[in-house]
Design an enzyme around this catalytic site. Structure first.
Site, PDB file in Angstrom:
ATOM      1  N   ASN A  17       0.843  -1.191   0.000  1.00 50.72           N
ATOM      2  CA  ASN A  17       0.000   0.000   0.000  1.00 50.72           C
ATOM      3  C   ASN A  17       0.880   1.243   0.000  1.00 50.72           C
ATOM      4  O   ASN A  17       2.106   1.137   0.057  1.00 50.72           O
ATOM      5  CB  ASN A  17      -0.990  -0.023   1.178  1.00 50.72           C
ATOM      6  CG  ASN A  17      -0.273  -0.003   2.511  1.00 50.72           C
ATOM      7  OD1 ASN A  17       0.396   0.961   2.854  1.00 50.72           O
ATOM      8  ND2 ASN A  17      -0.397  -1.091   3.274  1.00 50.72           N
TER       9      ASN A  17
ATOM     10  N   ASP B 239      -4.805  -5.613   5.000  1.00 50.98           N
ATOM     11  CA  ASP B 239      -5.918  -6.387   5.563  1.00 50.98           C
ATOM     12  C   ASP B 239      -5.923  -7.826   5.055  1.00 50.98           C
ATOM     13  O   ASP B 239      -6.379  -8.728   5.731  1.00 50.98           O
ATOM     14  CB  ASP B 239      -7.251  -5.716   5.209  1.00 50.98           C
ATOM     15  CG  ASP B 239      -7.451  -4.438   6.011  1.00 50.98           C
ATOM     16  OD1 ASP B 239      -6.940  -4.379   7.147  1.00 50.98           O
ATOM     17  OD2 ASP B 239      -8.097  -3.504   5.489  1.00 50.98           O
TER      18      ASP B 239
ATOM     19  N   LYS C 164       8.135 -17.887  -9.726  1.00 50.49           N
ATOM     20  CA  LYS C 164       7.457 -16.749 -10.340  1.00 50.49           C
ATOM     21  C   LYS C 164       6.257 -17.212 -11.173  1.00 50.49           C
ATOM     22  O   LYS C 164       6.401 -18.128 -11.996  1.00 50.49           O
ATOM     23  CB  LYS C 164       8.468 -16.008 -11.230  1.00 50.49           C
ATOM     24  CG  LYS C 164       7.938 -14.711 -11.781  1.00 50.49           C
ATOM     25  CD  LYS C 164       8.985 -14.031 -12.634  1.00 50.49           C
ATOM     26  CE  LYS C 164       8.335 -12.921 -13.434  1.00 50.49           C
ATOM     27  NZ  LYS C 164       9.219 -12.405 -14.463  1.00 50.49           N
TER      28      LYS C 164
ATOM     29  N   PRO D 186      -4.331 -10.974  10.605  1.00 48.12           N
ATOM     30  CA  PRO D 186      -4.743 -10.691  11.980  1.00 48.12           C
ATOM     31  C   PRO D 186      -4.828  -9.180  12.202  1.00 48.12           C
ATOM     32  O   PRO D 186      -4.049  -8.431  11.614  1.00 48.12           O
ATOM     33  CB  PRO D 186      -3.610 -11.289  12.827  1.00 48.12           C
ATOM     34  CG  PRO D 186      -2.454 -11.467  11.907  1.00 48.12           C
ATOM     35  CD  PRO D 186      -3.020 -11.634  10.531  1.00 48.12           C
ATOM     36  N   ASP D 187      -5.788  -8.741  13.021  1.00 46.71           N
ATOM     37  CA  ASP D 187      -5.858  -7.329  13.395  1.00 46.71           C
ATOM     38  C   ASP D 187      -4.956  -7.151  14.614  1.00 46.71           C
ATOM     39  O   ASP D 187      -5.284  -7.588  15.716  1.00 46.71           O
ATOM     40  CB  ASP D 187      -7.303  -6.916  13.709  1.00 46.71           C
ATOM     41  CG  ASP D 187      -7.414  -5.407  13.857  1.00 46.71           C
ATOM     42  OD1 ASP D 187      -6.536  -4.792  14.514  1.00 46.71           O
ATOM     43  OD2 ASP D 187      -8.374  -4.823  13.306  1.00 46.71           O
TER      44      ASP D 187
ATOM     45  N   PHE E 117      -4.555   4.451  14.391  1.00 53.75           N
ATOM     46  CA  PHE E 117      -4.734   5.438  13.332  1.00 53.75           C
ATOM     47  C   PHE E 117      -5.882   4.973  12.448  1.00 53.75           C
ATOM     48  O   PHE E 117      -6.109   3.764  12.309  1.00 53.75           O
ATOM     49  CB  PHE E 117      -3.465   5.573  12.480  1.00 53.75           C
ATOM     50  CG  PHE E 117      -2.487   6.576  13.020  1.00 53.75           C
ATOM     51  CD1 PHE E 117      -1.750   6.302  14.152  1.00 53.75           C
ATOM     52  CD2 PHE E 117      -2.324   7.811  12.395  1.00 53.75           C
ATOM     53  CE1 PHE E 117      -0.845   7.223  14.670  1.00 53.75           C
ATOM     54  CE2 PHE E 117      -1.425   8.743  12.893  1.00 53.75           C
ATOM     55  CZ  PHE E 117      -0.687   8.452  14.031  1.00 53.75           C
TER      56      PHE E 117
ATOM     57  N   LYS F 275     -14.141   2.440  14.954  1.00 56.25           N
ATOM     58  CA  LYS F 275     -12.904   1.661  15.177  1.00 56.25           C
ATOM     59  C   LYS F 275     -12.401   1.795  16.605  1.00 56.25           C
ATOM     60  O   LYS F 275     -11.909   0.840  17.196  1.00 56.25           O
ATOM     61  CB  LYS F 275     -11.797   2.130  14.224  1.00 56.25           C
ATOM     62  CG  LYS F 275     -11.939   1.492  12.877  1.00 56.25           C
ATOM     63  CD  LYS F 275     -10.921   1.977  11.895  1.00 56.25           C
ATOM     64  CE  LYS F 275     -11.417   1.607  10.514  1.00 56.25           C
ATOM     65  NZ  LYS F 275     -10.705   2.217   9.443  1.00 56.25           N
TER      66      LYS F 275
HETATM   67  O1  C5P Z   1      -9.203  -1.271  10.466  1.00 55.79           O
HETATM   68  P1  C5P Z   1      -8.207  -0.262  10.030  1.00 55.79           P
HETATM   69  O2  C5P Z   1      -7.085  -0.840   9.226  1.00 55.79           O
HETATM   70  O3  C5P Z   1      -8.726   0.966   9.401  1.00 55.79           O
HETATM   71  O4  C5P Z   1      -7.616   0.237  11.433  1.00 55.79           O
HETATM   72  C1  C5P Z   1      -6.558   1.082  11.510  1.00 55.79           C
HETATM   73  C2  C5P Z   1      -5.791   0.856  12.792  1.00 55.79           C
HETATM   74  O5  C5P Z   1      -5.693  -0.527  13.115  1.00 55.79           O
HETATM   75  C3  C5P Z   1      -4.372   1.336  12.645  1.00 55.79           C
HETATM   76  O6  C5P Z   1      -3.909   1.769  13.908  1.00 55.79           O
HETATM   77  C4  C5P Z   1      -3.651   0.082  12.183  1.00 55.79           C
HETATM   78  O7  C5P Z   1      -2.258   0.150  12.487  1.00 55.79           O
HETATM   79  C5  C5P Z   1      -4.357  -1.000  12.951  1.00 55.79           C
HETATM   80  N1  C5P Z   1      -4.419  -2.301  12.261  1.00 55.79           N
HETATM   81  C6  C5P Z   1      -3.816  -3.400  12.817  1.00 55.79           C
HETATM   82  N2  C5P Z   1      -3.882  -4.605  12.188  1.00 55.79           N
HETATM   83  C7  C5P Z   1      -4.546  -4.749  11.039  1.00 55.79           C
HETATM   84  C8  C5P Z   1      -5.177  -3.648  10.459  1.00 55.79           C
HETATM   85  C9  C5P Z   1      -5.095  -2.432  11.097  1.00 55.79           C
HETATM   86  O8  C5P Z   1      -3.196  -3.260  13.887  1.00 55.79           O
HETATM   87  N3  C5P Z   1      -4.598  -5.926  10.452  1.00 55.79           N
END
Ligand code: C5P
Length: 413
Positions: free
Chosen positions: A218, A287, A297, A313-314, A331, A345
């Site tokens: 990104n 994500d 390749k 994972p979040d 953020f 969020k």
């Molecule tokens: O859900 P979103 O990506 O918009 O959320 C943003 C926040 O969550 C940011 O602080 C980002 O660093 C964190 N984040 C995370 N793990 C992910 C996606 C986002 O820690 N997989």
């Protein structure tokens, strides 16, 4: 009380300043600087370059600083007392005044051909330089390029001042007065709002490999997260920065861990999170990642190619569930409905604060400026458009204040 006695509550109270003096007529002003630094409460050790000793005697600095003066890497008795590596570790601040054109060139290019330049490479302390030289030498493109490199690495540049010069010319190149240099150092150190606080910062994008040559990434530049890490370090925090793939210099005094994918970032953050007081998650974590990374390749087949993506994972939401969780700052980069999505969020991920920024045309990613909307449970504040360094400084001030409020509330429920 003598003028140079130790002041216990000065603005540089107990700060260990390694003062580097390089060759130039302004070296005599560094003697006054040692006195002023000590008056401000600092402990001072002086390192002189060989050229500097042609302008001022070692004994002058020895007497004024109350500590042995070092001039060479090859002094065995001095190395036995405190090696150059110990000296580099000892310093809370490295200040080079005056910094000659030659010294600036050497440190800009990472050379380690004498004691002072070696210390600059070996220390993790913030570095400040006060250039002083003939105005033409200062204006020279080579010097300006070296200064630009140093600034970009987070080196603070104090001066030079404009005025009459020892060479008889008038212009930009004078060393600022000693009291001005002390004031600049005090200001640059900031208000030490996070003295000793352990801060973990994530920054930059993540890259999710598709095959050995392709990835999904990104447009995060990492600049905001790096500025936040630098501002936290300036505020006195012990900072660890988990950086995605970016080509940015490590801010002074910050410990950096480089990662590539979201899962690597997750592992580095989770391993460190409970040992930190604050986690600021500025990384733009991908994500999704390809379910499989192809070992070779991928070839064109003339047919559409479908990539199967699975969710990453979040990371910050996982940190929120840890038994010993740090104060959590997320953020939110949004193209529309900024406040609504950010608020959602903040609540869903269980954060203590969220910094929301509008992304799109010339805003947010890949640029030097930003504006942030801060939200926390029960409050909000808009930080106006500013460069990322200034914005990071404001953010750190708000984070320190909110964390203190939370700790006080927990102490007096
Ligand atoms: O859900 P979103 O990506 O918009 O959320 C943003 C926040 O969550 C940011 O602080 C980002 O660093 C964190 N984040 C995370 N793990 C992910 C996606 C986002 O820690 N997989």
């Amino acid at each position: 009380m003598s003028e140079i006695s130790y002041m216990s509550d000065g603005p540089l109270d107990r700060v260990r300043v390694l003062l580097g003096v390089s060759g130039g007529i302004a070296a005599y002003k560094a003697a006054e600087l040692v006195r002023r630094l000590r008056d401000a409460g600092a402990e001072v050790r002086v390192v002189m370059t060989a050229n500097a000793t042609h302008f001022v005697g070692v004994a002058t600095f020895q007497a004024l600083s109350g500590n042995p003066v070092r001039t060479s890497l090859w002094d065995e008795s001095a190395e036995a007392a405190m090696s150059h590596i110990e000296l580099a570790r000892w310093a809370d601040e490295v200040l080079i005044a005056p910094a000659s054109a030659d010294l600036l060139a050497r440190i800009a290019h990472g050379s380690a051909d004498d004691l002072l330049s070696t210390l600059v490479l070996a220390t993790t302390a913030p570095l400040s330089v006060a250039p002083a030289m003939n105005q033409q030498m200062w204006a020279n493109a080579a010097t300006q390029a070296n200064i630009a490199i140093l600034r970009q690495r987070g080196v603070r540049v104090f001066g030079p001042a404009v005025g009459s010069q020892a060479c008889g010319e008038t212009g930009e190149g004078r060393l600022p007065e000693a009291h001005e240099l002390v004031a600049a150092l005090v200001a640059a150190r900031g208000s030490r709002l996070l003295d000793g606080v352990r801060v973990l910062v994530s920054a930059g994008p993540t890259f999710e490999d598709i095959d050995p040559v392709r990835f999904i990434g990104n447009r995060s530049s990492g600049k905001m997260g790096f500025a936040v890490a630098a501002a936290a370090a300036r505020a006195g925090a012990v900072v660890r920065l988990i950086a995605g793939p970016v080509a940015l210099p490590t801010p002074a005094g910050v410990e950096r861990v480089d990662v590539r994918s979201a899962r690597q970032m997750r592992d580095a953050v989770i391993a460190a999170a409970s040992a930190h007081d604050i986690f600021i998650s500025a990384a733009a974590v991908g994500d999704y990642r390809p379910q499989m990374i192809s070992a070779s390749k991928l070839k064109k087949s003339g047919q559409p190619l479908a990539l199967e993506l699975v969710q990453n994972p979040d990371i910050i939401a996982e940190v929120a569930t840890l038994p010993k969780r740090p104060f959590l700052v997320g953020f939110a980069a949004e193209t529309d409905d900024l406040e609504r999505y950010a608020q959602e969020k903040l609540e869903r991920k269980g954060l203590d604060m969220i910094a929301a920024n509008q992304v799109g045309e010339s805003l947010g990613f890949e640029c030097g400026e930003n504006a942030l909307l801060l939200l926390w449970p029960g409050g909000r504040e808009q930080l106006a458009l500013a460069d990322k360094g200034a914005l990071a400084q404001s953010l750190i001030e708000r984070v320190a204040a909110r964390r203190t409020a939370k700790l006080e509330h927990a102490g007096n429920p």
